[in-house]
Design an enzyme around this catalytic site. Structure first.
Site, PDB file in Angstrom:
ATOM      1  N   LYS A 112      -2.307  -6.027 -14.367  1.00 24.07           N
ATOM      2  CA  LYS A 112      -2.704  -6.290 -12.980  1.00 24.07           C
ATOM      3  C   LYS A 112      -3.432  -7.615 -12.923  1.00 24.07           C
ATOM      4  CE  LYS A 112      -2.584  -3.997  -8.994  1.00 24.07           C
ATOM      5  NZ  LYS A 112      -1.620  -2.932  -8.638  1.00 24.07           N
TER       6      LYS A 112
HETATM    7  N1  GLU Z   1       1.481  -3.463  -6.614  1.00 24.96           N
HETATM    8  C1  GLU Z   1       2.403  -2.380  -6.721  1.00 24.96           C
HETATM    9  C2  GLU Z   1       1.755  -1.211  -7.438  1.00 24.96           C
HETATM   10  O1  GLU Z   1       0.553  -1.100  -7.492  1.00 24.96           O
HETATM   11  C3  GLU Z   1       3.730  -2.806  -7.343  1.00 24.96           C
HETATM   12  C4  GLU Z   1       3.654  -3.313  -8.743  1.00 24.96           C
HETATM   13  C5  GLU Z   1       4.947  -3.893  -9.265  1.00 24.96           C
HETATM   14  O2  GLU Z   1       5.956  -3.798  -8.585  1.00 24.96           O
HETATM   15  O3  GLU Z   1       4.916  -4.432 -10.360  1.00 24.96           O
HETATM   16  O4  GLU Z   1       2.407  -0.329  -7.900  1.00 24.96           O
END
Ligand code: GLU
Length: 422
Positions: A112
């Site tokens: 993240k």
């Molecule tokens: N931000 C989204 C999540 O928390 C998508 C993450 C992604 O597609 O890599 O799942």
């Protein structure tokens, strides 16, 4: 011990992640060494991001990228822009990505990113400079085989296009698979934008079967009307659900017979908010969360269901569209109330699942039609819901613990097979 924590600590997402992790690791009787490895992020970076503002001032922003685990594949996870981003939050979100990808069994680890900024106060040009400089700061960490960012809170396909371009200029060729959630013209996937909301709907439909409910008989309240909540509302309304309440940060709207979601979207587009919609009545946004309903979908941010308010919930099913909307203490209250929880790492996994499809399509240079994307998403979400609930029934644990146990087991297994490089 948990029940006596001050609210501020209860709301620390890293603590919320740790408590769930420990609960599952204990049930799995995971050995101490593996627990130590899996409870720590594998790699994290903090970057300072100098940005020239439009008025000529030089400002420095702080950004993070955390790779919690890269045992099952490259890191995967979004990047958020918000004033209250913290390293602890990004760590927690990265670990949730690890577990989420393992729950739906896609070949990624978890990562993240976040930048402390207020995108609402920044111009497009400032946001572009911020994004490109942040990308340059984390460039050694990312790549189609290393770590693949995606949109999250306050980032979107335009931001992904800038990241893709910055990365491409560094490596010297177009590399679409370095990010997902891109515009269609740049290798984005059909169905990606709706994917998280669609996933929420699919798992809710599965949960309804357990209650013998049909969508027509199901009253839904959704908190958040952005990419996740808005899409979930639209798709659920189309599937016949009665969306009786929508809650946003600045107001809430209610109609016991069901809101016309398309009209509400138009109203919001025209006026900037859901307030004052003539197809429903404005109600207090704090009260709205506690409306008597069948399904509550918190689809905005962390920590909306806490020890202070969990007892007031009046839903039968809680479908966690957001990451970390429920604190660990609130878990126990929901269990006492026998609320059927579809935990975040399952409920909102539709987004990363279609991100996986996007990455596969980019690497193949061969794109799927929307029906194929949606049917493959449905297959994965239905299968994962079934796996989690069956695991929970078999081991007599709640759905969240079951999802964590399943995920920890898969990641632990990958690590044991790889062995320790020393
Ligand atoms: N931000 C989204 C999540 O928390 C998508 C993450 C992604 O597609 O890599 O799942």
């Amino acid at each position: 011990m948990l029940a006596t924590l001050p609210l501020e600590q209860e709301k620390n997402p890293w603590l919320a992640a740790e408590v769930r992790f420990n609960r599952a690791a204990e049930k799995l009787k995971m050995d101490d060494g593996m627990r130590k490895v899996l409870s720590m992020p594998a790699r994290e970076i903090t970057v300072s991001i100098p940005v020239m503002l439009d008025d000529g001032r030089l400002e420095v922003f702080i950004g993070y990228r955390v790779q919690h685990s890269i045992a099952r594949g490259p890191g995967k996870g979004g990047i958020r822009y918000a004033p209250d981003v913290s390293l602890d939050e990004v760590r927690a979100l990265a670990s949730w990505m690890t577990w989420k990808c393992a729950v739906v069994n896609i070949p990624f680890g978890g990562a993240k990113g976040g930048v402390i900024c207020n995108p609402n106060l920044m111009s497009d040009n400032e946001l572009e400079r911020l994004t490109r400089r942040y990308t340059a700061g984390i460039i050694e960490m990312i790549g189609p085989e290393r770590d693949i960012p995606a949109p999250d809170m306050n980032t979107n396909e335009r931001v992904m296009a800038w990241i893709m371009d910055t990365y491409a200029m560094h490596v010297g060729h177009a590399t679409t698979a370095v990010v997902t959630g891109k515009p269609m013209e740049l290798g984005g996937s059909r169905g990606r934008k709706e994917a998280t909301g669609r996933g929420c709907m699919i798992v809710t439909l599965e949960a309804l079967k357990k209650f013998g409910l049909r969508p027509e008989d199901t009253r839904v309240v959704i908190q958040g009307f952005g990419n996740v909540g808005g899409m979930a509302a639209r798709l659920m309304a189309r599937a016949g659900f009665r969306i009786i309440g929508i809650v946003e940060y600045n107001g809430a709207v209610y109609n016991r017979n069901g809101l016309d979601i398309e009209a509400l979207m138009l109203h919001r587009q025209e006026t900037g908010s859901i307030v004052g919609f003539d197809g429903g009545e404005d109600i207090d946004r704090h009260e709205a969360m506690f409306l008597d309903c069948d399904v509550l979908v918190p689809a905005a941010t962390e920590n909306v269901i806490t020890s202070e308010n969990a007892a007031n919930l009046r839903c039968r099913i809680l479908c966690e569209g957001a990451n970390g909307p429920t604190t660990a203490i609130a878990d126990e209250i929901l269990a006492d109330k026998k609320i059927f929880v579809i935990p975040d790492i399952l409920a909102n996994a539709g987004g990363v699942t279609v991100s996986y499809f996007e990455w596969v399509q980019d690497r193949q240079g061969f794109f799927w039609n929307e029906d194929l994307v949606n049917s493959r998403l449905e297959e994965i979400m239905v299968g994962s819901f079934g796996a989690v609930t069956a695991y929970g029934e078999k081991h007599r644990v709640d759905n969240r613990t079951a999802a964590y146990m399943l995920a920890l087991d898969r990641v632990g297994c990958a690590m044991r097979l790889r062995g320790l490089y020393a």
